[in-house]
Enzyme design. Structure first.
Site, PDB file in Angstrom:
ATOM      1  N   GLY A  10      28.448  67.486  60.155  1.00  0.00           N
ATOM      2  CA  GLY A  10      29.331  68.470  59.523  1.00  0.00           C
ATOM      3  C   GLY A  10      29.443  68.184  58.036  1.00  0.00           C
ATOM      4  N   LEU A  73      21.760  66.769  64.833  1.00  0.00           N
ATOM      5  CA  LEU A  73      20.456  66.475  65.439  1.00  0.00           C
ATOM      6  C   LEU A  73      20.595  66.314  66.945  1.00  0.00           C
ATOM      7  CD1 LEU A  73      17.510  65.811  64.541  1.00  0.00           C
ATOM      8  CD2 LEU A  73      18.143  63.405  64.645  1.00  0.00           C
ATOM      9  N   GLY A 104      27.808  60.183  63.963  1.00  0.00           N
ATOM     10  CA  GLY A 104      26.533  60.532  64.593  1.00  0.00           C
ATOM     11  C   GLY A 104      25.365  60.193  63.682  1.00  0.00           C
ATOM     12  N   ASP A 127      37.322  63.518  58.750  1.00  0.00           N
ATOM     13  CA  ASP A 127      38.171  62.949  59.806  1.00  0.00           C
ATOM     14  C   ASP A 127      38.666  61.533  59.499  1.00  0.00           C
ATOM     15  OD1 ASP A 127      37.626  65.260  61.139  1.00  0.00           O
ATOM     16  OD2 ASP A 127      36.248  64.370  62.583  1.00  0.00           O
ATOM     17  N   ARG A 171      38.814  65.325  66.016  1.00  0.00           N
ATOM     18  CA  ARG A 171      38.421  65.349  67.438  1.00  0.00           C
ATOM     19  C   ARG A 171      39.029  64.180  68.209  1.00  0.00           C
ATOM     20  NH1 ARG A 171      34.500  67.628  69.924  1.00  0.00           N
ATOM     21  NH2 ARG A 171      34.181  69.578  68.852  1.00  0.00           N
ATOM     22  N   HIS A 272      37.506  75.417  59.464  1.00  0.00           N
ATOM     23  CA  HIS A 272      36.571  74.959  58.435  1.00  0.00           C
ATOM     24  C   HIS A 272      37.071  75.151  57.005  1.00  0.00           C
ATOM     25  CE1 HIS A 272      34.149  75.120  62.057  1.00  0.00           C
ATOM     26  NE2 HIS A 272      33.387  74.218  61.488  1.00  0.00           N
ATOM     27  N   VAL A 273      38.213  75.820  56.853  1.00  0.00           N
ATOM     28  CA  VAL A 273      38.816  75.907  55.504  1.00  0.00           C
ATOM     29  C   VAL A 273      39.028  74.489  54.970  1.00  0.00           C
ATOM     30  CG1 VAL A 273      40.936  76.563  54.264  1.00  0.00           C
ATOM     31  CG2 VAL A 273      39.967  78.105  55.958  1.00  0.00           C
ATOM     32  N   GLN A 274      39.329  73.570  55.884  1.00  0.00           N
ATOM     33  CA  GLN A 274      39.602  72.181  55.483  1.00  0.00           C
ATOM     34  C   GLN A 274      38.361  71.477  54.934  1.00  0.00           C
ATOM     35  OE1 GLN A 274      42.210  70.352  58.919  1.00  0.00           O
ATOM     36  NE2 GLN A 274      41.139  72.166  59.630  1.00  0.00           N
ATOM     37  N   ARG A 275      37.186  71.999  55.295  1.00  0.00           N
ATOM     38  CA  ARG A 275      35.945  71.343  54.868  1.00  0.00           C
ATOM     39  C   ARG A 275      35.304  72.004  53.658  1.00  0.00           C
ATOM     40  NH1 ARG A 275      32.659  70.399  60.275  1.00  0.00           N
ATOM     41  NH2 ARG A 275      31.156  71.680  59.180  1.00  0.00           N
TER      42      ARG A 275
HETATM   43  O1  F6P Z   1      33.505  65.633  62.147  1.00  0.00           O
HETATM   44  C1  F6P Z   1      33.969  66.521  61.237  1.00  0.00           C
HETATM   45  C2  F6P Z   1      34.420  67.792  61.905  1.00  0.00           C
HETATM   46  O2  F6P Z   1      34.907  68.616  60.883  1.00  0.00           O
HETATM   47  C3  F6P Z   1      35.451  67.613  63.022  1.00  0.00           C
HETATM   48  O3  F6P Z   1      36.743  67.420  62.552  1.00  0.00           O
HETATM   49  C4  F6P Z   1      35.262  68.901  63.784  1.00  0.00           C
HETATM   50  O4  F6P Z   1      35.668  68.772  65.129  1.00  0.00           O
HETATM   51  C5  F6P Z   1      33.804  69.132  63.700  1.00  0.00           C
HETATM   52  O5  F6P Z   1      33.349  68.477  62.532  1.00  0.00           O
HETATM   53  C6  F6P Z   1      33.426  70.595  63.658  1.00  0.00           C
HETATM   54  O6  F6P Z   1      32.062  70.707  63.648  1.00  0.00           O
HETATM   55  P1  F6P Z   1      31.256  72.055  63.459  1.00  0.00           P
HETATM   56  O7  F6P Z   1      31.211  72.344  61.995  1.00  0.00           O
HETATM   57  O8  F6P Z   1      29.928  71.767  64.026  1.00  0.00           O
HETATM   58  O9  F6P Z   1      32.017  73.122  64.174  1.00  0.00           O
END
Ligand code: F6P
Length: 341
Positions: A10, A73, A104, A127, A171, A272-275
């Protein structure tokens, strides 16, 4: 030296800052050549890469995401990568691979390293659940986004006398929920580390309303589960990458609270706003330091390790040590936050 870089798993704010830092240090200090594999390990397996020079990394320090792309992967492709590890190094002429990723990716990095590919890992994840490093970049940004969202939700919740259930990422580890919940003054925090009883949340909300407070905010990590027998909530299937498909605890809990309280409860899934978006100054600095130290480690031949923040220092720790267990929220950190249920 020829260095290969990739970003896998991610994405998270700060990845571009690491790539930029690797290129700056490698090119300016050592006159190295750097190539970036596209879309994570897939680019390595399929031979898709781009040259990375100073121009290629211009202006990316503050940019979210990753200019190289990312992917997860599948396990059988990882086995294939391990079988071809040393051939790949020769094929691409790389002396070292710097994979930037979470648990991972670092596990894959360790396997590739054991299979003979010189590797220096860089940990990332919003995380903050990688053991052996005090912090990962991306976490500070995610906590800031979640905190701001809860600050905003409080004012609208109060206007309408509602309960807001805010689901944040996490998670297996509830670091984002813990720290954003504390920072925003959430009235309830539910973490994956401790199964919660919705009856306790109901009591908390009722007591608040009895005291004249007309709203409540509950922050719940996506991986939180109710204690057995307290609420209907199923386990999800396991996906291709070995992750549980969550059933949506934020929505389930909001409906449960609304039913039990007879008051409006709204789920807000931050997802995904958090990312996304620009990394905070803290994350830019940590990512830049990790990149710098990864290049230094490569030149010392310090392979099979990853960069780690220990206190205020960056140290190299064996990948084997870093991926044995996830760093979850310990009890004493939960105790400090009065609102952990
Ligand atoms: O590991 C980072 C993370 O943002 C987790 O908090 C979340 O569960 C996961 O990735 C979401 O993954 P994806 O972008 O594949 O939905």
């Amino acid at each position: 030296m020829r260095i290969g870089v990739l970003t896998a798993g991610g994405d998270c704010p700060g990845l571009n800052a690491v790539i930029r830092s690797v290129v700056h240090r490698a090119v300016a200090q050592y006159d190295d050549e750097v190539i970036g594999f596209e879309d994570g390990f897939r680019g390595l397996l399929e031979g898709h890469y781009v040259p990375l020079d100073l121009d290629a990394v211009g202006g990316i320090l503050a940019r979210g995401g990753t200019i190289l792309g990312s992917s997860r992967l599948e396990r059988d492709r990882l086995r294939e990568a391990c079988e071809r590890a040393t051939d790949m190094a020769e094929e691409f002429g790389i002396d070292v691979l710097i994979p930037i990723g979470g648990e991972g990716t670092l596990t894959a990095a360790r396997m590739l390293s054991d299979a003979g590919l010189p590797v220096v890992g860089v940990p990332k994840t919003i995380d903050n659940d990688i053991s052996s490093t005090d912090r990962t970049f991306g976490f500070d940004t995610a906590v800031g986004v979640a905190t701001e969202a809860m600050d905003r939700l409080k004012t609208t919740a109060e206007s309408h006398q509602r309960v807001m259930v805010v689901e944040v990422m996490g998670r297996h580890a509830g670091w984002i929920a813990l720290e954003s919940g504390m920072a925003a003054g959430a009235h309830g925090i539910c973490l994956p580390e401790r199964p919660f009883d919705p009856a306790h949340l109901v009591k908390m909300v009722e007591e608040r309303f009895a005291r004249g407070k007309k709203f409540a905010v509950v922050c719940v990590a996506e991986g939180a589960h109710p204690a057995e027998g307290t609420m209907d909530y199923g386990k999800g299937e396991i996906d291709l990458y070995g992750h549980e498909r969550f059933q949506g605890i934020g929505t389930a809990l909001a409906y449960e609270l609304e039913r039990r309280l007879g008051k409006e409860a709204k789920p807000v899934i931050l997802g995904h706003v958090q990312r996304g978006g620009t990394p905070t100054a803290y994350d830019r600095v940590l990512a830049t330091r990790f990149g710098w130290h990864a290049v230094e480690a490569a030149h010392r031949g310090d392979f099979g390790k990853m960069t780690a923040l220990r206190g205020t220092d960056i140290q190299m720790v064996p990948l084997a040590e870093a991926v044995t267990e996830l760093k979850t929220v310990p009890k004493d950190r939960m105790d400090e936050a009065e609102s952990v249920f």
